[in-house]
Design a protein around this motif. Structure first.
Motif, PDB file in Angstrom:
ATOM      1  N   PRO A 134      49.867 -54.065 -31.390  1.00 50.32           N
ATOM      2  CA  PRO A 134      49.846 -55.399 -32.254  1.00 50.32           C
ATOM      3  C   PRO A 134      49.050 -55.885 -33.048  1.00 50.32           C
ATOM      4  CG  PRO A 134      48.681 -55.343 -30.023  1.00 50.32           C
ATOM      5  CD  PRO A 134      49.410 -54.449 -30.085  1.00 50.32           C
ATOM      6  N   LYS A 135      47.516 -54.674 -33.202  1.00 50.43           N
ATOM      7  CA  LYS A 135      46.967 -54.987 -34.178  1.00 50.43           C
ATOM      8  C   LYS A 135      47.199 -53.987 -35.809  1.00 50.43           C
ATOM      9  CE  LYS A 135      43.002 -54.328 -30.790  1.00 50.43           C
ATOM     10  NZ  LYS A 135      43.990 -53.987 -29.830  1.00 50.43           N
ATOM     11  N   ASP A 136      48.350 -53.131 -35.588  1.00 49.25           N
ATOM     12  CA  ASP A 136      48.805 -52.797 -36.526  1.00 49.25           C
ATOM     13  C   ASP A 136      49.925 -53.715 -37.260  1.00 49.25           C
ATOM     14  OD1 ASP A 136      49.906 -51.496 -38.423  1.00 49.25           O
ATOM     15  OD2 ASP A 136      50.205 -49.352 -37.290  1.00 49.25           O
ATOM     16  N   LYS A 137      49.630 -54.423 -38.177  1.00 49.32           N
ATOM     17  CA  LYS A 137      50.648 -55.413 -38.536  1.00 49.32           C
ATOM     18  C   LYS A 137      51.784 -54.538 -39.539  1.00 49.32           C
ATOM     19  CE  LYS A 137      47.993 -58.879 -37.750  1.00 49.32           C
ATOM     20  NZ  LYS A 137      47.999 -59.772 -36.249  1.00 49.32           N
ATOM     21  N   THR A 138      51.867 -53.217 -39.833  1.00 49.71           N
ATOM     22  CA  THR A 138      52.872 -53.062 -40.615  1.00 49.71           C
ATOM     23  C   THR A 138      54.045 -52.602 -39.816  1.00 49.71           C
ATOM     24  OG1 THR A 138      52.051 -51.028 -40.270  1.00 49.71           O
ATOM     25  CG2 THR A 138      51.539 -52.399 -41.998  1.00 49.71           C
ATOM     26  N   ILE A 139      53.659 -52.550 -38.495  1.00 53.21           N
ATOM     27  CA  ILE A 139      54.811 -52.145 -36.990  1.00 53.21           C
ATOM     28  C   ILE A 139      55.024 -53.769 -36.795  1.00 53.21           C
ATOM     29  CG2 ILE A 139      54.943 -50.829 -35.325  1.00 53.21           C
ATOM     30  CD1 ILE A 139      53.255 -48.935 -35.772  1.00 53.21           C
ATOM     31  N   ALA A 140      56.452 -53.655 -36.384  1.00 53.46           N
ATOM     32  CA  ALA A 140      56.663 -54.965 -36.159  1.00 53.46           C
ATOM     33  C   ALA A 140      56.678 -54.913 -33.814  1.00 53.46           C
ATOM     34  CB  ALA A 140      58.569 -54.906 -35.755  1.00 53.46           C
ATOM     35  N   ALA A 141      57.060 -55.907 -33.767  1.00 55.71           N
ATOM     36  CA  ALA A 141      56.697 -56.104 -32.250  1.00 55.71           C
ATOM     37  C   ALA A 141      58.204 -55.089 -31.788  1.00 55.71           C
ATOM     38  CB  ALA A 141      55.974 -57.706 -31.519  1.00 55.71           C
ATOM     39  N   PRO A 142      57.436 -55.055 -30.435  1.00 60.40           N
ATOM     40  CA  PRO A 142      58.795 -54.314 -29.818  1.00 60.40           C
ATOM     41  C   PRO A 142      59.445 -55.179 -29.305  1.00 60.40           C
ATOM     42  CG  PRO A 142      56.306 -53.253 -29.073  1.00 60.40           C
ATOM     43  CD  PRO A 142      56.349 -54.746 -30.063  1.00 60.40           C
ATOM     44  N   GLU A 143      60.986 -54.467 -28.928  1.00 55.49           N
ATOM     45  CA  GLU A 143      61.932 -55.321 -27.777  1.00 55.49           C
ATOM     46  C   GLU A 143      61.965 -54.887 -26.583  1.00 55.49           C
ATOM     47  OE1 GLU A 143      66.118 -55.937 -28.020  1.00 55.49           O
ATOM     48  OE2 GLU A 143      65.703 -55.254 -29.145  1.00 55.49           O
ATOM     49  N   LEU A 144      61.271 -55.676 -25.635  1.00 53.15           N
ATOM     50  CA  LEU A 144      61.557 -55.278 -24.445  1.00 53.15           C
ATOM     51  C   LEU A 144      62.298 -56.091 -23.486  1.00 53.15           C
ATOM     52  CD1 LEU A 144      59.033 -54.539 -22.551  1.00 53.15           C
ATOM     53  CD2 LEU A 144      58.796 -57.316 -21.652  1.00 53.15           C
ATOM     54  N   LYS A 145      62.779 -55.023 -22.947  1.00 50.93           N
ATOM     55  CA  LYS A 145      63.913 -55.098 -22.329  1.00 50.93           C
ATOM     56  C   LYS A 145      63.396 -55.021 -20.580  1.00 50.93           C
ATOM     57  CE  LYS A 145      66.598 -53.372 -25.605  1.00 50.93           C
ATOM     58  NZ  LYS A 145      67.306 -52.064 -26.350  1.00 50.93           N
ATOM     59  N   THR A 146      64.475 -54.990 -19.783  1.00 49.43           N
ATOM     60  CA  THR A 146      64.292 -54.866 -18.031  1.00 49.43           C
ATOM     61  C   THR A 146      65.810 -54.752 -17.307  1.00 49.43           C
ATOM     62  OG1 THR A 146      63.023 -57.090 -18.155  1.00 49.43           O
ATOM     63  CG2 THR A 146      63.603 -56.664 -16.124  1.00 49.43           C
ATOM     64  N   THR A 147      64.847 -53.116 -16.967  1.00 51.84           N
ATOM     65  CA  THR A 147      66.445 -52.988 -16.119  1.00 51.84           C
ATOM     66  C   THR A 147      66.018 -53.245 -14.650  1.00 51.84           C
ATOM     67  OG1 THR A 147      68.633 -51.714 -15.929  1.00 51.84           O
ATOM     68  CG2 THR A 147      66.214 -50.966 -16.295  1.00 51.84           C
ATOM     69  N   THR A 148      66.848 -52.216 -13.906  1.00 49.88           N
ATOM     70  CA  THR A 148      66.397 -51.464 -12.449  1.00 49.88           C
ATOM     71  C   THR A 148      65.908 -50.012 -12.460  1.00 49.88           C
ATOM     72  OG1 THR A 148      68.613 -51.689 -11.313  1.00 49.88           O
ATOM     73  CG2 THR A 148      66.995 -53.896 -10.888  1.00 49.88           C
ATOM     74  N   PHE A 149      66.168 -49.636 -11.477  1.00 49.53           N
ATOM     75  CA  PHE A 149      66.147 -48.233 -10.162  1.00 49.53           C
ATOM     76  C   PHE A 149      67.549 -47.848 -10.356  1.00 49.53           C
ATOM     77  CE2 PHE A 149      61.201 -48.977  -9.934  1.00 49.53           C
ATOM     78  CZ  PHE A 149      60.808 -47.851 -10.844  1.00 49.53           C
ATOM     79  N   ALA A 150      68.213 -48.431 -10.482  1.00 51.38           N
ATOM     80  CA  ALA A 150      69.349 -48.144 -10.242  1.00 51.38           C
ATOM     81  C   ALA A 150      70.333 -47.404 -11.233  1.00 51.38           C
ATOM     82  CB  ALA A 150      70.884 -49.543 -10.011  1.00 51.38           C
ATOM     83  N   ALA A 151      71.347 -46.622 -10.406  1.00 49.93           N
ATOM     84  CA  ALA A 151      72.299 -45.450 -11.233  1.00 49.93           C
ATOM     85  C   ALA A 151      72.566 -46.185 -13.075  1.00 49.93           C
ATOM     86  CB  ALA A 151      73.378 -44.796 -10.543  1.00 49.93           C
ATOM     87  N   ASP A 152      73.162 -47.257 -12.965  1.00 50.33           N
ATOM     88  CA  ASP A 152      73.006 -47.558 -14.065  1.00 50.33           C
ATOM     89  C   ASP A 152      71.674 -48.473 -15.160  1.00 50.33           C
ATOM     90  OD1 ASP A 152      73.290 -49.963 -12.657  1.00 50.33           O
ATOM     91  OD2 ASP A 152      74.706 -50.618 -13.489  1.00 50.33           O
ATOM     92  N   GLY A 153      70.630 -48.282 -14.212  1.00 48.10           N
ATOM     93  CA  GLY A 153      69.691 -48.590 -15.283  1.00 48.10           C
ATOM     94  C   GLY A 153      69.167 -47.965 -15.711  1.00 48.10           C
ATOM     95  N   ILE A 154      67.325 -47.389 -15.965  1.00 52.71           N
ATOM     96  CA  ILE A 154      66.877 -47.224 -16.001  1.00 52.71           C
ATOM     97  C   ILE A 154      67.552 -45.627 -16.307  1.00 52.71           C
ATOM     98  CG2 ILE A 154      65.168 -45.976 -13.852  1.00 52.71           C
ATOM     99  CD1 ILE A 154      64.076 -47.334 -17.914  1.00 52.71           C
ATOM    100  N   ARG A 155      67.950 -45.041 -15.819  1.00 53.08           N
ATOM    101  CA  ARG A 155      68.783 -43.620 -15.701  1.00 53.08           C
ATOM    102  C   ARG A 155      69.296 -43.691 -17.194  1.00 53.08           C
ATOM    103  NH1 ARG A 155      70.626 -41.282 -10.950  1.00 53.08           N
ATOM    104  NH2 ARG A 155      69.139 -41.466  -9.861  1.00 53.08           N
ATOM    105  N   GLN A 156      70.123 -44.130 -16.450  1.00 50.59           N
ATOM    106  CA  GLN A 156      71.098 -44.189 -18.607  1.00 50.59           C
ATOM    107  C   GLN A 156      70.865 -44.545 -19.827  1.00 50.59           C
ATOM    108  OE1 GLN A 156      74.601 -43.495 -18.321  1.00 50.59           O
ATOM    109  NE2 GLN A 156      73.831 -43.284 -16.112  1.00 50.59           N
ATOM    110  N   VAL A 157      69.237 -46.155 -19.588  1.00 45.69           N
ATOM    111  CA  VAL A 157      68.550 -45.750 -21.081  1.00 45.69           C
ATOM    112  C   VAL A 157      68.127 -43.874 -21.426  1.00 45.69           C
ATOM    113  CG1 VAL A 157      66.640 -46.881 -21.492  1.00 45.69           C
ATOM    114  CG2 VAL A 157      68.230 -48.255 -20.475  1.00 45.69           C
ATOM    115  N   LEU A 158      67.313 -43.664 -20.271  1.00 45.72           N
ATOM    116  CA  LEU A 158      66.726 -42.604 -20.399  1.00 45.72           C
ATOM    117  C   LEU A 158      67.597 -41.533 -21.069  1.00 45.72           C
ATOM    118  CD1 LEU A 158      64.329 -42.426 -17.465  1.00 45.72           C
ATOM    119  CD2 LEU A 158      63.860 -42.194 -20.106  1.00 45.72           C
ATOM    120  N   LEU A 159      68.561 -41.177 -20.783  1.00 45.62           N
ATOM    121  CA  LEU A 159      69.848 -40.061 -21.193  1.00 45.62           C
ATOM    122  C   LEU A 159      70.066 -40.023 -22.019  1.00 45.62           C
ATOM    123  CD1 LEU A 159      71.495 -40.147 -17.385  1.00 45.62           C
ATOM    124  CD2 LEU A 159      70.068 -38.025 -18.638  1.00 45.62           C
TER     125      LEU A 159
END
Length: 174
Positions: free
Chosen positions: A92-117
């Motif tokens: 947040p101190k670096d004004k040239t970089i926009a704030a990240p878009e936070l997303k929420t998921t679970t440990f289900a098979a269609d959750g974080i695993r799919q995001v990582l793949l």
């Protein structure tokens, strides 16, 4: 083995002659011996299941490795088995970089695993930063390390959560 025992026939005057009652006695000793021999054989010839262990290679202590903003993915383990993630670094101190878009998921098979793949296909040399919060459980840490192994992530690191990360997830965890 087996023997047949006969009972002596008594003298019954004037009555019908009855058939002799035969009694059998089976010796179970050889069968018990065979059962114990088979039990011993199978106990000695089986292989026990080896426990699955996750091998981690730890970096050299007190050496920081710089991570590029474009090549990073940050995962924050939250309360209630929730997984918060965003792409890049939270600076947040670096004004040239926009704030990240936070997303929420679970440990289900269609959750974080799919995001990582999906992210691994887009960027194979990605570095994943894992930040457990105080509300996360130990099982969450084990689950995310399993996901790193399942998705074949080459570079990931356990990092202390910062105050900036906590303020980023605060509205999401209410």
């Amino acid at each position: 083995m087996a023997e047949i025992q006969q009972q002596a026939a008594g003298s019954h005057k004037g009555s019908k002659r009855r058939a002799k009652k035969m009694s059998t006695r089976i010796d179970m000793t050889p069968m018990v011996d065979l059962a114990f021999l088979l039990l011993t054989f199978f106990m000695l010839t089986t292989t026990f299941a080896k426990p699955y262990t996750l091998e981690l290679q730890m970096p050299v202590k007190d050496v920081e490795t710089p991570v590029a903003q474009s090549g990073a993915m940050t995962i924050i383990l939250g309360k209630g088995h929730q997984v918060h993630y965003f792409f890049g670094l939270n600076a947040p101190k670096d004004k040239t970089i926009a704030a990240p878009e936070l997303k929420t998921t679970t440990f289900a098979a269609d959750g974080i695993r799919q995001v990582l793949l999906q992210r691994h296909q887009q960027q194979p040399k990605m570095v994943v930063l894992i930040k457990p919060s105080a509300e996360s459980k130990y099982q969450d840490m084990v689950d995310i390390l399993d996901e790193m192994s399942i998705t074949h992530q080459q570079k990931y690191a356990l990092v202390k959560i910062t105050q900036d990360d906590l303020t980023l997830i605060k509205p999401k965890s209410l």
